[in-house]
Design an enzyme around this catalytic site. Structure first.
Site, PDB file in Angstrom:
ATOM      1  N   HIS A   1       0.842  -1.200   0.000  1.00 23.80           N
ATOM      2  CA  HIS A   1       0.000   0.000   0.000  1.00 23.80           C
ATOM      3  C   HIS A   1       0.868   1.237   0.000  1.00 23.80           C
ATOM      4  O   HIS A   1       2.056   1.195   0.343  1.00 23.80           O
ATOM      5  CB  HIS A   1      -0.916   0.017   1.239  1.00 23.80           C
ATOM      6  CG  HIS A   1      -0.171   0.156   2.529  1.00 23.80           C
ATOM      7  ND1 HIS A   1       0.486  -0.897   3.132  1.00 23.80           N
ATOM      8  CD2 HIS A   1       0.052   1.241   3.325  1.00 23.80           C
ATOM      9  CE1 HIS A   1       1.066  -0.476   4.248  1.00 23.80           C
ATOM     10  NE2 HIS A   1       0.831   0.816   4.379  1.00 23.80           N
TER      11      HIS A   1
ATOM     12  N   ASP B   1       0.466   5.085   1.858  1.00 26.13           N
ATOM     13  CA  ASP B   1      -0.318   5.558   3.001  1.00 26.13           C
ATOM     14  C   ASP B   1      -1.372   6.586   2.571  1.00 26.13           C
ATOM     15  O   ASP B   1      -1.121   7.436   1.703  1.00 26.13           O
ATOM     16  CB  ASP B   1       0.612   6.189   4.048  1.00 26.13           C
ATOM     17  CG  ASP B   1       1.513   5.134   4.692  1.00 26.13           C
ATOM     18  OD1 ASP B   1       1.110   3.963   4.757  1.00 26.13           O
ATOM     19  OD2 ASP B   1       2.630   5.501   5.123  1.00 26.13           O
TER      20      ASP B   1
ATOM     21  N   HIS C   1       4.701   0.134   0.200  1.00 27.82           N
ATOM     22  CA  HIS C   1       5.468  -0.615   1.195  1.00 27.82           C
ATOM     23  C   HIS C   1       4.628  -1.738   1.790  1.00 27.82           C
ATOM     24  O   HIS C   1       3.388  -1.750   1.676  1.00 27.82           O
ATOM     25  CB  HIS C   1       6.019   0.311   2.280  1.00 27.82           C
ATOM     26  CG  HIS C   1       4.983   1.161   2.951  1.00 27.82           C
ATOM     27  ND1 HIS C   1       4.464   2.297   2.374  1.00 27.82           N
ATOM     28  CD2 HIS C   1       4.349   1.027   4.144  1.00 27.82           C
ATOM     29  CE1 HIS C   1       3.564   2.835   3.176  1.00 27.82           C
ATOM     30  NE2 HIS C   1       3.467   2.081   4.268  1.00 27.82           N
TER      31      HIS C   1
ATOM     32  N   ARG D   1       5.716   6.772  13.728  1.00 28.73           N
ATOM     33  CA  ARG D   1       5.639   7.300  12.362  1.00 28.73           C
ATOM     34  C   ARG D   1       5.106   8.723  12.336  1.00 28.73           C
ATOM     35  O   ARG D   1       4.079   9.012  12.948  1.00 28.73           O
ATOM     36  CB  ARG D   1       4.727   6.416  11.511  1.00 28.73           C
ATOM     37  CG  ARG D   1       4.768   6.785  10.036  1.00 28.73           C
ATOM     38  CD  ARG D   1       3.775   5.976   9.232  1.00 28.73           C
ATOM     39  NE  ARG D   1       2.493   6.647   9.167  1.00 28.73           N
ATOM     40  CZ  ARG D   1       1.364   6.066   8.746  1.00 28.73           C
ATOM     41  NH1 ARG D   1       1.371   4.803   8.372  1.00 28.73           N
ATOM     42  NH2 ARG D   1       0.250   6.733   8.695  1.00 28.73           N
TER      43      ARG D   1
END
Ligand code: AKG
Ligand code: FE2
Length: 308
Positions: free
Chosen positions: A100, A102, A261, A276
């Site tokens: 995917h 983000d 990723h 993150r």
């Protein structure tokens, strides 16, 4: 004077390790930030080792690249809402093991993410990135021609709705209506073409029938699903990938426009804790959409140069 970084590519497709930089203080050094931005555009995901930095420094560093996202679903850091805490692996297997990019369910998907490893198993829990510019370049010409002008829907509930009741899922859908993005996007800084559908959030083409007007009946759905599966499969090609073995205090910084990723879920029930920060991007422009193409940067075939 432009700053020169020590850059070591780690795979021919994408990814480079940057040496000799301290991210605790980087936000205060505009020349360094500019050099890191160039390295990011060229290598698409960059890695920094031994960054024992504070949560505040991670936020400040990320903010040097733009406004930060507050994620509506993932757990937030208690003092810094802009940091997502990823540690589901310690309670139950994590579920980012699907290719995917983000937040493509937003009108303005993330431009980049900066992920720091706080704790990880001695082996396992790697992350894989795929170069979606290269994936697009390597498509057969007739597939490229078919994809340009196609649009697809992206839905937050496709990945994040899995644990929810039907009512909560509907509520999520109302709060974050699904978004349409071009299947071939133009990178907002480099002008590169990007294959912009991902298995995590893309549900279906939104204009396939108009584009394939001579198809009839059920063939539409069959053809469209086959094409979508074929496009999803590109991110899984090892030739387009780099794989990172994490250590505590490793940071990965990826260009979320040009990559996808996949977090390998092979370590449960060992503990893996990550923080993150995510930089908000712009609207996604397709090949046929208006607006002048941005000036292309120097060629981004990253492995040919040792220093960028
Ligand atoms: O935990 C990871 O390696 C990556 C998880 C992920 O998909 C993300 O942080 O966006
Ligand atoms: Fe992700």
């Amino acid at each position: 004077m432009p700053r020169t970084l020590s850059v070591e590519p780690v795979s021919p497709a994408l990814g480079a390790e940057i040496h000799g930089v301290d991210l605790e203080t980087a936000a205060a050094d505009p020349a360094l930030i500019a050099a890191i931005r160039q390295a990011l555009l060229r290598h698409k995901v960059i890695f920094f080792r031994d960054q024992d930095i504070s949560a505040a420094a991670q936020v400040a560093f990320a903010r040097s690249f733009g406004e930060l996202e507050v994620h509506p679903v993932l757990r937030r850091h208690p003092e810094h809402a802009e940091l997502v805490v990823l540690d589901r692996g310690s309670h139950r297997p994590a579920n980012e093991n699907i290719f995917h990019a983000d937040t493509t369910w937003r009108e303005r998907p993330s431009m980049a993410s900066i992920l720091r490893c706080v704790e990880c198993p001695p082996v396992g829990g790697d992350t894989i990135w795929s170069n979606m510019v290269l994936a697009y370049e390597r498509l057969p010409d007739r597939v490229k021609a078919m994809c340009e002008g196609l649009y697809a829907m992206h839905d937050i509930a496709h990945s994040f709705g899995g644990d929810y009741s039907p009512e909560k899922r509907r509520q999520l859908g109302r709060e974050f209506p699904r978004q349409e993005h071009p299947v071939v996007a133009i990178h907002s800084e480099t002008g590169e073409k990007i294959l912009f559908v991902n298995q995590g959030f893309t549900t279906h083409f939104s204009n396939y029938t108009q584009k394939r007007e001579r198809s009839i009946g059920a063939d539409f759905a069959l053809e469209a699903n086959r094409l979508m599966d074929y496009l999803f499969a590109q991110a899984a090609q090892p030739e387009f990938q780099v794989r990172l073995r994490w250590k505590p205090n490793t940071i990965a910084f990826w260009d979320n426009r040009a990559t996808q990723h996949y977090a390998v879920q092979d370590y449960y029930p060992a503990v893996r804790r990550m923080l993150r920060a995510t930089v908000i991007g712009g609207t996604v422009r397709g090949v046929g959409d208006a607006e002048a193409a941005p000036a292309a940067l120097a060629p981004s075939r990253h492995a040919v140069e040792a220093v960028a």
